[in-house]
Design a protein around this motif. Structure first.
Motif, PDB file in Angstrom:
ATOM      1  N   PHE A 200       0.998  -1.077  -0.023  1.00 45.86           N
ATOM      2  CA  PHE A 200      -0.104   0.354  -0.503  1.00 45.86           C
ATOM      3  C   PHE A 200       0.946   1.306   0.007  1.00 45.86           C
ATOM      4  O   PHE A 200       0.633   2.113  -0.625  1.00 45.86           O
ATOM      5  CB  PHE A 200      -0.974  -0.535   0.934  1.00 45.86           C
ATOM      6  N   ALA A 201       1.836   1.599   0.604  1.00 48.44           N
ATOM      7  CA  ALA A 201       2.528   2.366   0.940  1.00 48.44           C
ATOM      8  C   ALA A 201       3.762   2.574  -0.010  1.00 48.44           C
ATOM      9  O   ALA A 201       3.559   3.962  -0.709  1.00 48.44           O
ATOM     10  CB  ALA A 201       3.732   2.236   2.040  1.00 48.44           C
ATOM     11  N   LEU A 202       3.714   1.942  -0.788  1.00 49.07           N
ATOM     12  CA  LEU A 202       5.161   2.068  -1.822  1.00 49.07           C
ATOM     13  C   LEU A 202       4.388   1.942  -3.344  1.00 49.07           C
ATOM     14  O   LEU A 202       3.476   1.057  -3.844  1.00 49.07           O
ATOM     15  CB  LEU A 202       6.009   1.014  -2.666  1.00 49.07           C
ATOM     16  N   LYS A 203       5.200   2.598  -4.335  1.00 45.62           N
ATOM     17  CA  LYS A 203       4.376   3.011  -5.211  1.00 45.62           C
ATOM     18  C   LYS A 203       4.875   1.559  -6.589  1.00 45.62           C
ATOM     19  O   LYS A 203       6.278   1.057  -6.570  1.00 45.62           O
ATOM     20  CB  LYS A 203       5.319   4.331  -5.964  1.00 45.62           C
ATOM     21  N   GLN A 207       7.918  -0.951  -5.891  1.00 43.89           N
ATOM     22  CA  GLN A 207       7.807  -2.038  -5.993  1.00 43.89           C
ATOM     23  C   GLN A 207       8.563  -3.252  -6.642  1.00 43.89           C
ATOM     24  O   GLN A 207       9.658  -4.171  -6.121  1.00 43.89           O
ATOM     25  CB  GLN A 207       6.239  -2.879  -5.912  1.00 43.89           C
ATOM     26  N   ARG A 208       9.120  -2.896  -7.794  1.00 44.74           N
ATOM     27  CA  ARG A 208      10.020  -3.672  -8.586  1.00 44.74           C
ATOM     28  C   ARG A 208      11.225  -3.517  -8.165  1.00 44.74           C
ATOM     29  O   ARG A 208      11.913  -4.850  -8.272  1.00 44.74           O
ATOM     30  CB  ARG A 208       9.272  -2.842  -9.904  1.00 44.74           C
ATOM     31  N   ARG A 209      11.969  -2.121  -7.386  1.00 50.51           N
ATOM     32  CA  ARG A 209      12.554  -2.010  -7.575  1.00 50.51           C
ATOM     33  C   ARG A 209      12.870  -3.439  -6.232  1.00 50.51           C
ATOM     34  O   ARG A 209      14.360  -3.489  -5.854  1.00 50.51           O
ATOM     35  CB  ARG A 209      13.345  -0.693  -6.442  1.00 50.51           C
ATOM     36  N   VAL A 210      12.709  -3.478  -5.402  1.00 53.52           N
ATOM     37  CA  VAL A 210      12.539  -3.938  -4.306  1.00 53.52           C
ATOM     38  C   VAL A 210      12.864  -5.471  -4.508  1.00 53.52           C
ATOM     39  O   VAL A 210      13.510  -6.730  -4.154  1.00 53.52           O
ATOM     40  CB  VAL A 210      10.995  -4.172  -2.730  1.00 53.52           C
TER      41      VAL A 210
END
Lengths: 373, 688
Positions: A200-203, A207-210
């Motif tokens: 919910f918090a990440l764009k 998210q992809r970067r993670v």
């Protein structure tokens, strides 16, 4: 120890120094290769920095316990002010930066903050009455000590260093003896909060970067490229490597940052699995020595200080190695004693200096008897 | 304090125990992380070693094809008509560009590319398949090449290289004959999925012989294994397999003659064909104006295409094969041979009274020739004679001879297409128009007008067969074995009679006195022809708008009594045969005395403003300057251009047939030498 060797030398912690010196020399050899078979610009400065910071470490090791205790909070506050100054300089200069320039020297306060937080926490728990270890008064001030630098570093933004500070702080709190239930609860809360924050918090791009490290091919030109090329370097090295100066991944620039964050991959390509084992064993010996210094320490301040230093170094090593092997996201953390870079050399040598200091307190505390026997 | 101390010691020991336990747990945790890392590394480096070793190798080693050097195209004596020139070139591989706008800007600066060129380039990139290289520039000097090479790291997708480019020493002179080369289009690659076609620097034949002999000329590509950095910079060569040059193709063409003839055509729009009377070899197939195939090698630029396609002299059309013209009086010697073979005595004469009554109508001749026998019919080009005997023999029979002599025929030549024209007869007219053959059709056809259409190549073949009496097939590729040339079944005295009559056209009391060769002991025989393109009510055919002027034709052979060379010259809208035979004269002069021929040409070229190539370059520069921005940025594909050029040529030929159909009875003087017979001509005009 043989009586032929003079006492001041025999007194030194050789079970740590020998692996350390071997590891640093090996690191220089890898940097020599990463520079295309040249001493400059990496290998020579690497050794020079090692020598300088070894002197610094030896100086630190001579500090008395009283001085260390006295200096703990002032050092923490000064570095915290420097972190604020970095933010201010960044805001004025119109852009984020991580260092302060003092004459010819660039100081990265966030690096200094890693041992400083451990020192400050050790000092805090040293003064905390034992009866309060299970009350909120054991938690709240420590939380403030950790949170302030973490927030400042996150604003830089430097997620890796923030996590490093958080990790060594948490380790010190854990070892200080705070109730186990708190850590279980914190762990459970994190287990709930992280997926929620992820979803919910990440764009989406964040998210992809993670998650890129789990599937590097999904981002072949971004950070996935780094992981892919790093794995190719390590994997193509095989058991015994391609040979010194023969690494094509590093020499032909397929491997990004072959002399800093991905220096382990550079090494593994040329020295193979054997080289990797050597590095792991050397780190293992150093950390094992550090942990034994902590476990042999005579009081709480010593113990926590030493353990905090070990935790700081461990975090560097573990995260960097996991990153280059594709088990963690790419978060610019260098490999101690091998990566080319003054800041990480400084931090890790200061940690070792602190450990040597505690080691000296340990041996002194037991009187001269040990040396005699 | 002692009390507190005991209490504290108690709790302290609890905390110390806790530290011991917890630090042991963390130590074990750290150790297991270490084991995990060791295991992970062992998995990557040992278990998956093969996979990563392969990937590392494919990173490191780059295999590039070396475009094979194209086979040369040689003239009959081994001189190159198309060769290769070492050069420096720059290509773009669109899908490897990262920031195409910035990179193109940089290239434009480094290579000094102008706006028109950049527009074409952008369009090509937009339309490309991505993987296929697009040529930016070739023939660069070393400095320009080096300036791009140095900045390679910031120019991903841009490929500078040394290679070979096609070179046509005589430029426009061989444009139509040899064609040109260019990078393979997306369609061409999809038809022939040969990776060579998308190798930067490789060109395939796009037109003419370059296209026909593509497979022969292609050769085998070499391969080069190089070690490259991540940014594509070549570190060192690992191994190289050299390319195998394509095979040469040797033509029957005489290079110097081809160039001479093309240049001698000068400002005219027309063609010259010369054949060897001993073998049927085509020595020259010049068609002008033309394009410079050297400048087409990086694709036809939009400015260049606009200039060429707007030109009403159709520089893109190979007029030797695709120009169709009413042959006019050039067919008269051939018709005369048909009459002889059908039993007409050459000495049998008629009276030309400025024309002749055929059936119930009177048809004009271009002059009043009085008594006319076969020889005079030829050298004075008397229409009445041919009206009369064609009617007597019957034109269907004459038409059969015309076909035997090569008119209306296609030849076995390595060309993409050739127009075969029309030899009209009753069957043809019935089929085409569902109408009966009329006497006026015979009258028109007997003097090469009406529906008659022939290409310059056919006229040259006709001249060769008249000169030799043998059925020579035109050949373009030089071979060792001679093709048999069966006799056309004429008696030698019949052939000698026609040769003499045709010699008299030039050297006697004929229509082309100015065509006499300035060489002793070599007499050229020939026949003039004029082909009307519009009715007299529109234009007199001599002056006025270029488009309305008559075509000028001339067929010839020399020496007249022992022919070595035969050929045809056709000048579109030349205003009559007077535009054609001086060119034939100079071309033949060049064959027998090159120096004398060259002197004549150089004098003309001084007047015209340089060689064809020089004039073309100047025209291009002027055109580009004048047109500038207004040119639409759409250089079409080569095959589209060719299809368009072909279609326009067909329409042009169609127009001639329509003219014949709409003016069935409007026969006019077929041909005259304007200077010699000016007066006779005027009277003929008056008579009509």
């Amino acid at each position: 120890m043989s009586s032929i060797i003079p006492t001041p030398i025999a007194r030194q912690p050789w079970s740590m120094l020998i692996p350390l010196i071997l590891l640093t020399c090996f690191g220089s050899a890898v940097l020599y290769s990463a520079a295309g078979g040249n001493l400059s610009p990496f290998a020579d400065t690497h050794l020079l920095r090692f020598a300088i910071f070894m002197v610094v470490a030896l100086v630190i090791s001579t500090f008395s316990r009283d001085f260390a205790k006295f200096a703990a909070y002032p050092a923490y506050v000064v570095i915290l002010i420097m972190l604020v100054a970095v933010e201010a300089a960044g805001a004025i200069g119109g852009g984020s930066q991580r260092w302060l320039e003092v004459g010819p020297i660039r100081i990265q306060p966030s690096e200094l903050m890693k041992p400083a937080v451990a020192l400050a926490l050790a000092r805090f728990y040293d003064t905390l009455p034992t009866g309060m270890f299970s009350s909120w008064r054991a938690l709240l001030p420590a939380g403030v000590i950790i949170t302030m630098p973490v927030l400042l570093v996150l604003m830089q933004p430097d997620l890796g260093t923030a996590l490093a500070i958080l990790f060594s702080g948490a380790v010190v709190m854990f070892l200080a003896g705070l109730p186990m239930s708190w850590f279980l609860a914190a762990g459970a809360a994190a287990a709930v909060a992280v997926p929620l924050a992820y979803n919910f918090a990440l764009k989406p791009y964040q998210q992809r970067r993670v998650t890129t490290f789990m599937d590097p091919e999904s981002d072949p030109l971004g950070s996935g490229y780094h992981i892919t090329q790093s794995k190719i370097a390590i994997g193509s090295g095989g058991f015994a490597g391609k040979g010194f100066n023969e690494g094509s991944q590093s020499h032909l620039q397929y491997l990004p940052e072959p002399h800093t964050d991905f220096v382990f991959a550079t090494m593994a390509e040329e020295w193979g699995f054997l080289g990797g084992l050597f590095v792991l064993v050397a780190f293992g010996l150093i950390l094992h020595w550090g942990l034994s210094v902590a476990r042999n320490a005579q009081n709480r301040f010593d113990r926590l200080l030493a353990a905090g230093m070990v935790a700081t170094m461990f975090f560097y090593i573990a995260i960097n190695l996991m990153m280059v092997m594709g088990m963690a996201p790419v978060v610019g953390i260098p490999l101690p004693f091998m990566s080319h870079g003054g800041s990480s050399m400084m931090t890790n040598m200061m940690c070792l200096g602190a450990l040597m200091m505690v080691y000296r307190w340990n041996t002194q505390g037991r009187g001269g008897g040990l040396v005699q026997s | 304090m002692p009390l507190g101390l005991t209490k504290k010691i108690l709790n302290e020991s609890v905390l110390t125990d806790s530290f011991d336990r917890r630090s042991f747990v963390l130590g074990v945790g750290g150790l297991s992380v270490g084991m995990l890392l060791a295991g992970r590394m062992g998995f990557i480096a040992i278990a998956e070693n093969d996979k990563y070793a392969t990937e590392s190798e494919s990173n490191r080693v780059n295999l590039t094809l070396i475009p094979p050097r194209r086979g040369w195209i040689l003239d009959r004596n081994g001189a190159p008509l198309a060769s290769n020139q070492a050069d420096f070139r720059v290509d773009i591989i669109p899908e490897r560009l990262q920031d195409s706008e910035r990179e193109l800007e940089t290239l434009a600066k480094l290579l000094n590319l102008d706006d028109a060129k950049m527009r074409d380039l952008r369009k090509r990139i937009d339309e490309s398949a991505g993987y296929a290289p697009i040529e930016v520039a070739s023939g660069l000097d070393y400095d320009a090449f080096a300036s791009v090479s140095i900045r390679l790291p910031e120019l991903p997708g841009i490929v500078p290289q040394r290679g070979f480019s096609r070179y046509y020493p005589t430029g426009p002179s061989v444009g139509h004959l040899i064609g040109y080369v260019g990078a393979a289009s997306r369609e061409e690659f999809e038809e022939d999925r040969n990776p060579l076609l998308i190798t930067p620097g490789y060109k395939i034949g796009k037109d003419g012989l370059e296209k026909q002999f593509e497979q022969t000329l292609r050769g085998k590509p070499g391969a080069r294994r190089v070690e490259v950095t991540a940014s594509g910079r070549i570190v060192r060569d690992l191994s190289t397999r050299p390319d195998v040059q394509g095979n040469a193709v040797q033509l029957t063409i005489d290079g110097p003659l081809q160039d001479y003839a093309a240049r001698r055509l000068g400002l005219e729009s027309g063609s010259v064909v010369v054949m060897d009377c001993a073998s049927g070899d085509l020595l020259c197939m010049a068609s002008m104006p033309s394009f410079d195939p050297n400048s087409f090698s990086d694709g036809i630029g939009s400015v260049e295409y606009a200039m060429l396609s707007e030109n009403d002299r159709v520089p893109l059309r190979n007029k030797v094969l695709k120009g169709l013209y009413p042959p006019g009086s050039t067919v008269k010697p051939m018709h005369a041979m048909a009459f002889m073979h059908e039993g007409i005595d050459p000495n049998e004469s008629i009276i030309c009274g400025g024309g002749r009554r055929i059936g119930n109508r009177f048809f004009n001749c271009w002059s009043n020739h009085g008594r006319v026998d076969m020889a005079k019919g030829i050298y004075q080009s008397c229409d009445s004679y041919f009206y009369h005997f064609a009617q007597k023999v019957g034109f269907d029979k004459v038409a059969a001879y015309a076909r035997q002599f090569g008119l209306g025929q296609e030849f076995d030549l390595p060309v993409a297409s050739q127009f075969y024209g029309t030899v009209p007869d009753s069957a043809w007219k019935l089929k085409k128009y569902d109408q009966q053959w009329q006497p006026y059709d015979t009258v028109n056809a007997s003097i090469g007008q009406g529906y008659y259409l022939a290409s310059p190549l056919q006229l040259a073949v006709m001249a060769t067969r008249i000169a030799t009496g043998r059925h020579f097939e035109p050949a373009l590729i030089k071979t060792d074995k001679q093709k048999p040339a069966p006799s056309l079944d004429f008696k030698s005295d019949e052939i000698a009679y026609i040769r003499q009559a045709m010699s008299d056209v030039v050297n006697g009391p004929g229509t082309a006195g100015r065509a006499r060769l300035p060489i002793e002991n070599v007499l050229m025989a020939g026949k003039t022809g004029t082909a009307q393109v519009v009715s007299l009510s529109v234009s007199n055919g001599k002056t006025g708008p270029w488009k309305y002027r008559d075509h000028g034709l001339f067929v010839f052979f020399a020496p007249f009594d022992n022919p070595r060379y035969a050929g045809a010259v056709v000048i579109e809208h030349g205003g009559g045969s007077g535009a054609a035979y001086p060119i034939a004269r100079d071309v033949m002069t060049f064959m027998f005395d090159p120096q004398k021929g060259m002197d004549a040409l150089l004098a003309y070229e001084k007047e015209w403003g340089g060689t064809a190539q020089q004039r073309l370059q100047r025209r291009y520069a002027e055109y580009a300057r004048a047109a500038g921005e207004t040119i639409p940025a759409s250089p079409p594909l080569d095959r589209e251009i060719q299809a368009r050029v072909d279609a326009e040529a067909r329409i042009e030929a169609q127009r001639s047939e329509e003219f014949a159909r709409n003016n069935p009875r409007r026969v006019r003087r077929p041909d005259v030498d304007t200077s010699v017979n000016a007066q006779a001509q005027n009277s003929a005009d008056d008579a009509q």
